[in-house]
Design an enzyme around this catalytic site. Structure first.
Site, PDB file in Angstrom:
ATOM      1  CB  ALA A  53      55.103  55.537  27.538  1.00 33.83           C
ATOM      2  N   GLY A 107      55.585  59.996  30.030  1.00 32.29           N
ATOM      3  CA  GLY A 107      56.081  59.123  31.094  1.00 32.29           C
ATOM      4  C   GLY A 107      57.395  59.606  31.712  1.00 32.29           C
ATOM      5  CD  GLU A 132      52.547  60.233  33.140  1.00 29.39           C
ATOM      6  OE1 GLU A 132      53.038  59.571  32.203  1.00 29.39           O
ATOM      7  OE2 GLU A 132      51.345  60.173  33.455  1.00 29.39           O
ATOM      8  CD  GLU A 191      51.209  61.782  28.379  1.00 28.73           C
ATOM      9  OE1 GLU A 191      51.157  63.031  28.389  1.00 28.73           O
ATOM     10  OE2 GLU A 191      51.947  61.127  29.127  1.00 28.73           O
TER      11      GLU A 191
HETATM   12  N1  COA Z   1      58.536  56.571  22.058  1.00 28.32           N
HETATM   13  C1  COA Z   1      59.244  55.900  21.129  1.00 28.32           C
HETATM   14  N2  COA Z   1      60.255  56.442  20.441  1.00 28.32           N
HETATM   15  C2  COA Z   1      60.567  57.710  20.702  1.00 28.32           C
HETATM   16  C3  COA Z   1      59.888  58.472  21.651  1.00 28.32           C
HETATM   17  C4  COA Z   1      58.821  57.850  22.350  1.00 28.32           C
HETATM   18  N3  COA Z   1      58.134  58.492  23.297  1.00 28.32           N
HETATM   19  N4  COA Z   1      60.417  59.714  21.683  1.00 28.32           N
HETATM   20  C5  COA Z   1      61.408  59.721  20.780  1.00 28.32           C
HETATM   21  N5  COA Z   1      61.508  58.512  20.177  1.00 28.32           N
HETATM   22  C6  COA Z   1      62.466  58.091  19.136  1.00 28.32           C
HETATM   23  C7  COA Z   1      62.067  58.621  17.767  1.00 28.32           C
HETATM   24  O1  COA Z   1      61.081  57.811  17.163  1.00 28.32           O
HETATM   25  C8  COA Z   1      63.408  58.564  17.067  1.00 28.32           C
HETATM   26  O2  COA Z   1      63.675  57.232  16.725  1.00 28.32           O
HETATM   27  P1  COA Z   1      64.243  56.875  15.241  1.00 28.32           P
HETATM   28  O3  COA Z   1      65.557  57.602  15.145  1.00 28.32           O
HETATM   29  O4  COA Z   1      64.392  55.387  15.258  1.00 28.32           O
HETATM   30  O5  COA Z   1      63.239  57.394  14.263  1.00 28.32           O
HETATM   31  C9  COA Z   1      64.398  58.937  18.167  1.00 28.32           C
HETATM   32  O6  COA Z   1      63.724  58.660  19.405  1.00 28.32           O
HETATM   33  C10 COA Z   1      64.814  60.388  18.154  1.00 28.32           C
HETATM   34  O7  COA Z   1      63.639  61.176  18.232  1.00 28.32           O
HETATM   35  P2  COA Z   1      63.297  62.344  17.177  1.00 28.32           P
HETATM   36  O8  COA Z   1      61.826  62.538  17.170  1.00 28.32           O
HETATM   37  O9  COA Z   1      63.952  62.077  15.866  1.00 28.32           O
HETATM   38  O10 COA Z   1      64.034  63.588  17.872  1.00 28.32           O
HETATM   39  P3  COA Z   1      63.662  65.132  17.708  1.00 28.32           P
HETATM   40  O11 COA Z   1      64.773  65.888  18.318  1.00 28.32           O
HETATM   41  O12 COA Z   1      63.297  65.444  16.300  1.00 28.32           O
HETATM   42  O13 COA Z   1      62.335  65.339  18.601  1.00 28.32           O
HETATM   43  C11 COA Z   1      60.941  65.061  20.567  1.00 28.32           C
HETATM   44  C12 COA Z   1      62.393  65.184  19.990  1.00 28.32           C
HETATM   45  C13 COA Z   1      61.075  64.724  22.031  1.00 28.32           C
HETATM   46  C14 COA Z   1      60.227  66.402  20.379  1.00 28.32           C
HETATM   47  C15 COA Z   1      60.200  63.947  19.795  1.00 28.32           C
HETATM   48  O14 COA Z   1      61.021  62.777  19.790  1.00 28.32           O
HETATM   49  C16 COA Z   1      58.867  63.580  20.370  1.00 28.32           C
HETATM   50  O15 COA Z   1      57.905  64.313  20.210  1.00 28.32           O
HETATM   51  N6  COA Z   1      58.771  62.413  21.061  1.00 28.32           N
HETATM   52  C17 COA Z   1      57.536  61.887  21.585  1.00 28.32           C
HETATM   53  C18 COA Z   1      57.161  62.636  22.844  1.00 28.32           C
HETATM   54  C19 COA Z   1      55.834  62.134  23.368  1.00 28.32           C
HETATM   55  O16 COA Z   1      54.792  62.295  22.767  1.00 28.32           O
HETATM   56  N7  COA Z   1      55.904  61.510  24.547  1.00 28.32           N
HETATM   57  C20 COA Z   1      54.744  61.022  25.211  1.00 28.32           C
HETATM   58  C21 COA Z   1      54.546  59.580  24.960  1.00 28.32           C
HETATM   59  S1  COA Z   1      53.105  58.990  25.787  1.00 28.32           S
END
Ligand code: COA
Length: 260
Positions: A66, A112, A115, A135
């Site tokens: 999400a 999400g 999910e 989460e």
């Molecule tokens: N919500 C909003 N933005 C998200 C996102 C999310 N769940 N997951 C990734 N993004 C965005 C990042 O903020 C970043 O945006 P920016 O370039 O404007 O800063 C972009 O997507 C790329 O992500 P980034 O974190 O730079 O890539 P990465 O390869 O370093 O890491 C992940 C990849 C998936 C490990 C990392 O993005 C992450 O942990 N995301 C969140 C996962 C999460 O907790 N999901 C559950 C949500 S309830």
């Protein structure tokens, strides 16, 4: 249909829905959830569509969760509404569609994203896929059905560990756990999903929709799945597909199901 956050196309009776926010790793914001609802609804109502495949844009992510930026400031009431509305529009909605839905998990499927994949009828994954429910690392719990569907698919102990550690599993582990049915290369992912779809399309769409209903009944509180199966089994005998399927078998020819 005019979408900003997803791509929607129908080819050879397969609707492909692609979540298309690669710069945000296809994170599900409110607008994307609404568009997905509309696309799934349209595909399910379209008689020409026999299977729906959902995947993510780019090489990195199916859906990274999400959209955290949208709910970081929410209070208790807004948090509850977020989960309720999301489940209604997308996750429960997809699970209960009468058209088969395959998730083609092409990278990160987190929160999400996992999910959504779990709400689909089954999943295939590319070998770079990573799945998890992170989460608790954000101070929340999965709110789009993750605490219910993950234990259904991989068992309670494994689900508890994955949720508590906020860890990720790779595609091979997901395959071993039964979370995904097949793993292949990223290039072969959509062709594999389409190959499975073509096998599904040989069979009666009416019978398949009743089978989805009966299988889902097993996981609904207060519903007797065996009773649903008996009722839907009986209903099949009143369909043109049943007449065609049994007649074709007895005449030693391939069935040509009218889908009625
Ligand atoms: N919500 C909003 N933005 C998200 C996102 C999310 N769940 N997951 C990734 N993004 C965005 C990042 O903020 C970043 O945006 P920016 O370039 O404007 O800063 C972009 O997507 C790329 O992500 P980034 O974190 O730079 O890539 P990465 O390869 O370093 O890491 C992940 C990849 C998936 C490990 C990392 O993005 C992450 O942990 N995301 C969140 C996962 C999460 O907790 N999901 C559950 C949500 S309830």
């Amino acid at each position: 249909m005019d979408f900003q956050n997803i791509l929607f196309q129908v080819n050879n009776s397969i609707a492909q829905i692609t979540i298309n926010r690669p710069s945000k790793l296809n994170a599900l914001n409110k607008a994307t959830i609404q568009e997905l609802h509309e696309a799934f609804d349209a595909a399910d109502k379209d008689k020409a569509v026999r299977v729906i495949i959902v995947t993510g844009s780019g090489e990195k992510a199916f859906v990274a969760g999400a959209d955290i930026s949208e709910f970081a400031h929410f209070d208790v009431e807004n948090g509850s509404k977020l989960a309720q509305k999301g489940q209604e529009l997308l996750f429960d909605f997809v699970e209960n569609l009468s058209t088969p839905v395959i998730a083609a998990v092409n990278g990160f499927a987190l929160g999400g994203g996992l999910e959504l994949a779990m709400a689909c009828h089954f999943r295939v994954a590319s070998d770079n896929a990573k799945m998890g429910l992170p989460e608790t690392s954000l101070g929340v719990i999965p709110g789009y059905g993750g605490t219910q569907r993950l234990p259904q698919l991989i068992g309670k102990g494994r689900a508890m560990e994955l949720v508590m550690t906020a860890g990720m599993i790779d595609a091979q582990t997901a395959l071993n756990y039964g979370l995904v049915n097949h793993v292949t290369t990223q290039d072969d992912l959509l062709p594999l999903a389409e190959k499975i779809a073509s096998k599904i399309m040989r069979n009666s769409s009416v019978a398949i929709s009743k089978a989805i209903k009966a299988v889902n009944a097993n996981f609904k509180d207060g519903v007797d799945g065996f009773a649903v199966e008996i009722e839907e089994f009986g209903n099949c005998f009143g369909t043109e597909d049943f007449t065609e399927g049994t007649t074709a078998f007895l005449e030693k020819r391939k069935a040509d199901f009218p889908g009625k």
